[in-house]
Design an enzyme around this catalytic site. Structure first.
Site, PDB file in Angstrom:
ATOM      1  N   LYS A 211       0.787  -1.168  -0.142  1.00  0.00           N
ATOM      2  CA  LYS A 211      -0.175   0.009   0.019  1.00  0.00           C
ATOM      3  C   LYS A 211       0.960   1.460   0.016  1.00  0.00           C
ATOM      4  CE  LYS A 211      -4.255  -2.220   1.352  1.00  0.00           C
ATOM      5  NZ  LYS A 211      -5.384  -2.432   2.444  1.00  0.00           N
ATOM      6  N   ARG A 244      -2.870 -10.318   4.550  1.00  0.00           N
ATOM      7  CA  ARG A 244      -3.353 -10.758   3.155  1.00  0.00           C
ATOM      8  C   ARG A 244      -2.066  -9.870   2.389  1.00  0.00           C
ATOM      9  NH1 ARG A 244      -5.641  -7.021  -0.233  1.00  0.00           N
ATOM     10  NH2 ARG A 244      -7.106  -7.871  -1.722  1.00  0.00           N
TER      11      ARG A 244
HETATM   12  N1  PMM Z   1      -7.267  -4.127   0.885  1.00  0.00           N
HETATM   13  C1  PMM Z   1      -7.550  -4.089  -0.404  1.00  0.00           C
HETATM   14  C2  PMM Z   1      -8.560  -4.996  -0.687  1.00  0.00           C
HETATM   15  N2  PMM Z   1      -9.093  -5.982   0.047  1.00  0.00           N
HETATM   16  N3  PMM Z   1      -9.387  -6.790   2.328  1.00  0.00           N
HETATM   17  C3  PMM Z   1      -9.268  -6.648   3.428  1.00  0.00           C
HETATM   18  N4  PMM Z   1      -9.846  -7.380   4.317  1.00  0.00           N
HETATM   19  N5  PMM Z   1      -8.382  -5.732   4.058  1.00  0.00           N
HETATM   20  C4  PMM Z   1      -7.565  -4.960   3.190  1.00  0.00           C
HETATM   21  O1  PMM Z   1      -6.703  -4.227   3.806  1.00  0.00           O
HETATM   22  C5  PMM Z   1      -7.840  -4.806   1.819  1.00  0.00           C
HETATM   23  C6  PMM Z   1      -9.156  -6.123   1.441  1.00  0.00           C
HETATM   24  C7  PMM Z   1      -6.790  -3.302  -1.041  1.00  0.00           C
HETATM   25  O2  PMM Z   1      -6.511  -3.685  -2.296  1.00  0.00           O
HETATM   26  P1  PMM Z   1      -5.474  -4.857  -3.058  1.00  0.00           P
HETATM   27  O3  PMM Z   1      -6.278  -5.910  -3.250  1.00  0.00           O
HETATM   28  O4  PMM Z   1      -5.266  -3.985  -4.461  1.00  0.00           O
HETATM   29  O5  PMM Z   1      -4.396  -4.755  -2.202  1.00  0.00           O
END
Ligand code: PMM
Length: 268
Positions: A211, A244
């Site tokens: 991020k 994640r």
């Molecule tokens: N960040 C993104 C997408 N989904 N889900 C959860 N639970 N927590 C997160 O911080 C999160 C998420 C951001 O987008 P990306 O898939 O491009 O990393």
């Protein structure tokens, strides 16, 4: 011995995600990438069909399902544990009916009024993230009196609504939502105070991978994987239940080092 967090490998089946948009749009490539993440140590593959980056173009439910369902069908068919990253009840329900185990909702039930009921009536585990609005508005909503207290109390309010809908407490996870209506200092403050989320009594997921707040450690998103792996271990120390990540191998190896440090014979 402390156990290691679960590693959720990110599979964005989108043309426009911020670090991997377009790479896994083709279902065969997506499935191959998921297999590679499992081989690298992923416990779960988190499949998403809509980019949530600031300013991303919204899509409709049909398009989201066209992107994710064939991939989920294939992964579940191979016995891979799947999480569906969606804000929509219909997509969550379809994914769970194909075998998805987790519903990862970045809106914590605020986007689709039917989501919490849909998950309650399914066997899935619900991951409710802190959210203050979609990608068009979230950057404007990054204002807090005390970011940790405010995010904790907004999540507690979500927990209440979710419990009102009848979800069993052991099917709920929480996520502070790094980068969603948060500036870099907010994200660091939330990480410093991760214990405040763990103390709520639900498993906590941390999604820091690549991020923007990690830009000081890597200008391009893919140069932020070392910083991400360090955060994985620090999050584990603070009691996180899951991370994640895009680069599964680095976090899995970082957990293996932690495990060995702890003298654990099961070093994953
Ligand atoms: N960040 C993104 C997408 N989904 N889900 C959860 N639970 N927590 C997160 O911080 C999160 C998420 C951001 O987008 P990306 O898939 O491009 O990393």
């Amino acid at each position: 011995m402390a156990s290691q967090p679960l590693v959720f490998g990110i599979l964005n089946v989108t043309p426009d995600s911020f670090s991997d948009g377009g790479l896994w749009e083709n279902p065969d490539n997506a499935v191959a990438h998921a297999r590679a993440m499992v081989a690298a140590g992923a416990d779960v593959i988190d499949v998403g069909g809509e980019s949530t980056r600031p300013g991303a173009t919204p899509i409709d439910t049909d398009e989201e399902q066209r992107r994710v369902l064939p991939v989920i069908r294939a992964l579940c068919g191979e016995g891979i544990v799947v999480s569906i990253d969606t804000m929509r009840a219909a997509t969550a329900t379809a994914a769970v009916s194909l075998g998805a185990t987790y519903v990862n909702d970045v809106s914590g039930g605020l986007f689709d009024a039917g989501m919490v009921t849909a998950v309650t009536h399914s066997p899935a585990v619900y991951i409710a993230m802190h959210w203050r609005g979609d990608s068009a508005v979230m950057d404007d909503r990054a204002a807090y009196d005390d970011v940790t207290k405010d995010v904790v109390s907004e999540l507690e309010e979500r927990v209440e609504r979710i419990m009102d809908a009848g979800l069993e407490p052991n099917r709920l996870w929480l996520d502070p939502g790094l980068g969603f209506a948060k500036n870099p200092e907010h994200n660091w403050e939330l990480l410093r105070n991760l214990e405040s989320f763990v103390e709520l009594g639900y498993p906590v997921m941390v999604g820091a991978s690549r991020k923007r707040f990690l830009a000081p450690f890597g200008e391009n998103p893919i140069d932020r994987d070392e910083a991400t792996a360090v955060i994985s271990v620090l999050a584990a120390e603070a009691g996180a239940a899951a991370v994640r990540v895009h680069d599964v191998g680095r976090s899995a190896r970082a957990f293996a080092v932690r495990s060995t440090w702890q003298g654990d014979s099961d070093d994953r």
